[in-house]
Design an enzyme around this catalytic site. Structure first.
Site, mmCIF file in Angstrom:
data_model
loop_
_atom_site.group_PDB
_atom_site.id
_atom_site.type_symbol
_atom_site.label_atom_id
_atom_site.label_comp_id
_atom_site.label_asym_id
_atom_site.label_seq_id
_atom_site.Cartn_x
_atom_site.Cartn_y
_atom_site.Cartn_z
ATOM 1 N N GLN B 259 31.266 79.408 24.432
ATOM 2 C CA GLN B 259 31.786 78.421 23.493
ATOM 3 C C GLN B 259 32.732 79.087 22.510
ATOM 4 O O GLN B 259 33.807 78.580 22.211
ATOM 5 C CB GLN B 259 30.630 77.759 22.752
ATOM 6 N N HIS B 262 36.567 79.700 23.132
ATOM 7 C CA HIS B 262 37.533 78.592 23.211
ATOM 8 C C HIS B 262 38.543 78.619 22.068
ATOM 9 O O HIS B 262 39.741 78.457 22.267
ATOM 10 C CB HIS B 262 36.813 77.238 23.176
ATOM 11 N N GLU B 327 27.760 68.753 20.781
ATOM 12 C CA GLU B 327 28.472 68.404 22.005
ATOM 13 C C GLU B 327 27.685 68.897 23.229
ATOM 14 O O GLU B 327 27.456 68.157 24.171
ATOM 15 C CB GLU B 327 29.849 69.071 21.954
ATOM 16 N N HIS B 328 27.302 70.193 23.187
ATOM 17 C CA HIS B 328 26.536 70.798 24.286
ATOM 18 C C HIS B 328 25.209 71.301 23.748
ATOM 19 O O HIS B 328 25.176 71.932 22.692
ATOM 20 C CB HIS B 328 27.280 72.009 24.875
ATOM 21 N N ASP B 361 31.184 72.616 32.632
ATOM 22 C CA ASP B 361 32.630 72.596 32.352
ATOM 23 C C ASP B 361 33.439 72.415 33.632
ATOM 24 O O ASP B 361 34.552 71.892 33.602
ATOM 25 C CB ASP B 361 33.069 73.911 31.697
ATOM 26 N N HIS B 420 35.931 22.540 16.075
ATOM 27 C CA HIS B 420 34.921 23.159 16.941
ATOM 28 C C HIS B 420 33.881 22.099 17.319
ATOM 29 O O HIS B 420 33.520 21.943 18.496
ATOM 30 C CB HIS B 420 34.211 24.312 16.228
#
Lengths: 429, 429
Positions: B259, B262, B327-328, B361, B420
């Site tokens: 991670q 990145h 996220e993960h 991934d 209506h």
């Protein structure tokens, strides 16, 4: 007078394109004001809410109360006209049943490579529901927004609504009681949206904010999208009615007016293959308008945004509807199913002569919160999914990582991500 | 040095709250620049694209080409290292299989009141896929974004990607060929997003825009949300690894680094119940970093945003994970299932010691486009649903409108909407 087009006229393509592209959304630039309000509520919390509520709603939160108690909602329900209570409860029950069937199923399976994969749906912890004050405070809207949240399993459902000079709307409170809203705060506008998104000392933050509102509310939701989830970017409401000459012109006129009476920016469009029928509907619209308590709004909407489109054959209607991608589409024709099969873009479709759009607004069951302004090209009506999220999962054993791991290593190396490659390669031994 | 916390320390609650609230997103204020770019592309179309592309990418669109031809993508695929091609094709096949099972089912039923109701899902007509240039141009990302669109049934899938000084990325083009991307335009930045949303003479508009990008791209998507659908508001990537002492510290260190490598703003957090194991992992991280071609990025991310959280028992981990809503989430423990059952908020979960996040991934199948920055509280990973929309429908016959119509009339009257009410009442005769 509404616009009148004929698909056989030489200028039709350009005129219809203009109709499709016409923006009915007011270009009020409230973004700077809203940014400032959000920043102040985020920084000063309840003190900012009290200031804004005094200023915009004429309500003193500290003296007049921050919350509407659950007891007050229950009392509004208890004292409701029994016929109305029955109608609200029927609506709630039908909305609940329709949305319960929307609950998504989890997945969990193992494939040939031995890889276990799946997805698990869970509800958000808390949701916020905005309910406008004044004219647009509709109990039906409370049901349509709150019930899907409860069906999803949302733990805490917080309603915010402005109470101008302290005044509450008993119908809205009764609907909140029926829908099971957990708390009701007497705040509105962009300041209420900011409080829901960031939380204050009194108001706990939520994860998703839904519900209609004015330009400030809509802009606040847009600016806070990403901090929280929101239902959608909403614009003026619209209906397209496709009708053949076998319809009662009075019914169709009433259907067009049921949209027009919402707001001067609303849009009602009739598509028909019969010029005589078009004339009869137009005459009926003019005849009915003066009888409406909403005459001024309906007349303005019909004159400014209404349209009658004459086509050579109703077979042309599906393509025209897809261009408009309307929020509501009524197919009042002999074989509505056949036409519906050709339509790709619409928020909700009303099939046949006995299905006025208004039954969908109140009691049918499907949600009446629908994409407007051609957004049905890519967006859907409010649903249980708006209050849930999906967590995917993957489980490999030693054999499975040996089966698919080498490909991951190759790709990670090609992408220049050596730690990605190492994290897999180490497990390959 | 990464942050180190112990849940048994008195200051833990406050320190963990700081970790949860820490914003890693750069506050680059690009909104005004982006607004101007969008307006110019909307007004001047291709001429504006040509200007910006010359200026930002050093590429002359008219001289050097507007599009990458399908043949060029096929050629990139044909000349790819066979091992890489096999890996990309395996990934594509697995992603396709996982997403095919996401296709939603239509509904159509008639209830006790005789009301027919249902929902029909259809794909959007066209989708746009943004692929960054430079370092972040990943073929895996092309597959993860394009394949769900194709599985959904999107008719036209348009890719846009900057080609700095005309240079294309063969891996990205090969992935586009495998995924079935229909057209590739050599434009990038906010200008490419504006072109996709509004269309130009050359580039036809799309309905949904997905794909990662820099701050300008992200802001353009945010500003155009509502004009088109977008995948999500994305921030820096993150992983939480929950690991007991029975793990190999080297494996867990590599997972944390996968991670961290990145981006300097990425975040890797280890939660463990064993201080000695935490020390071993920390030492392994330091040992592995210098061997990485991404060492500088990984070291900065780990030092600035990394954290090791020591807990008294791994039973505490689920609640901490929910606060972070990562996220993960990797659960490298003896009984990952038991822990997973307690977790509510995570984008994707990786179960057991043999499931490094990196397999997700690339090749496992579930999407790697996931909610970041605690958005897993309310958002889900990219799916087939992002390229589809639901049209609800209602059909009443005479008996059905008589059954539920009166309640609609009562509610419409109570809401002050007479047209209506009339549209329903007329059908009750």
């Amino acid at each position: 007078m509404p616009l009148r087009l004929d698909s056989r006229d030489p200028g039709f393509a350009a005129a219809f394109a203009d109709l499709v592209d016409a923006r009915r959304e007011a270009d009020e630039d409230v973004s700077r004001d809203v940014t400032a309000i959000i920043a102040k509520v985020r920084g000063k919390g309840d003190a900012a809410l009290a200031d804004y509520t005094q200023r915009f709603d004429g309500h003193d939160l500290d003296a007049g109360g921050w919350k509407v108690d659950r007891a007050e909602c229950e009392a509004a329900l208890a004292t409701l006209d029994p016929k109305l209570r029955e109608a609200l409860e029927l609506a709630a029950e039908r909305i609940r049943a329709y949305h319960a069937a929307q609950r998504p199923e989890d997945r969990d399976s193992i494939d040939a490579a031995g890889v276990r994969m799946g997805a698990r749906w869970t509800a958000v912890d808390a949701a916020g529901l905005y309910v406008p004050g004044g004219r647009a405070a509709y109990p039906s809207s409370v049901l349509m927004n709150a019930i899907p949240a409860k069906v999803a399993g949302v733990g805490r459902l917080t309603m915010v609504t402005p109470t101008p000079k302290g005044a509450t709307n008993p119908l809205v409170l009764a609907a909140a009681a029926i829908a099971g809203v957990d708390e009701v705060w007497r705040v509105g506008g962009a300041q209420a949206i900011a409080a829901l998104a960031y939380g204050t000392d009194r108001i706990a933050p939520v994860d998703v904010i839904v519900g209609p509102g004015n330009a400030w509310v809509a802009e606040a939701k847009r600016q806070l999208y990403g901090v929280v989830g929101i239902d959608m970017v909403a614009g003026p409401s619209e209906i397209v009615v496709v009708a053949d000459a076998a319809n009662d012109p009075a019914w169709i006129a009433a259907d067009l007016l049921s949209q027009a009476e919402h707001d001067p920016t609303s849009q009602s469009i009739l598509i028909t293959d019969d010029a005589g029928f078009a004339d009869k509907v137009a005459a009926e619209v003019e005849r009915q308008i003066p009888n409406l308590s909403t005459a001024a709004t309906a007349a303005t909407s019909w004159a400014d945004n209404g349209a009658i489109v004459l086509v050579g054959s109703l077979d042309e209607a599906a393509a025209l509807c897809d261009r408009l991608a309307p929020e509501h589409l009524e197919l009042a024709v002999a074989d509505p199913e056949r036409l519906f099969d050709k339509v790709r873009h619409a928020g909700s479709v009303f099939l046949g002569r006995h299905t006025p759009e208004a039954v969908g607004d109140y009691v049918a069951g499907p949600n009446h919160v629908l994409p407007t302004g051609r957004r049905a090209r890519f967006a859907s009506g409010l649903s249980v999914l708006d209050f849930m999220k999906r967590t995917s999962f993957i489980a490999l054993d030693d054999a499975a990582v040996r089966a698919i791991g080498p490909a991951a290593v190759a790709l990670a190396e090609a992408e220049g991500l050596p730690a990605h490659a190492a994290s897999v390669a180490l497990r390959l031994g």
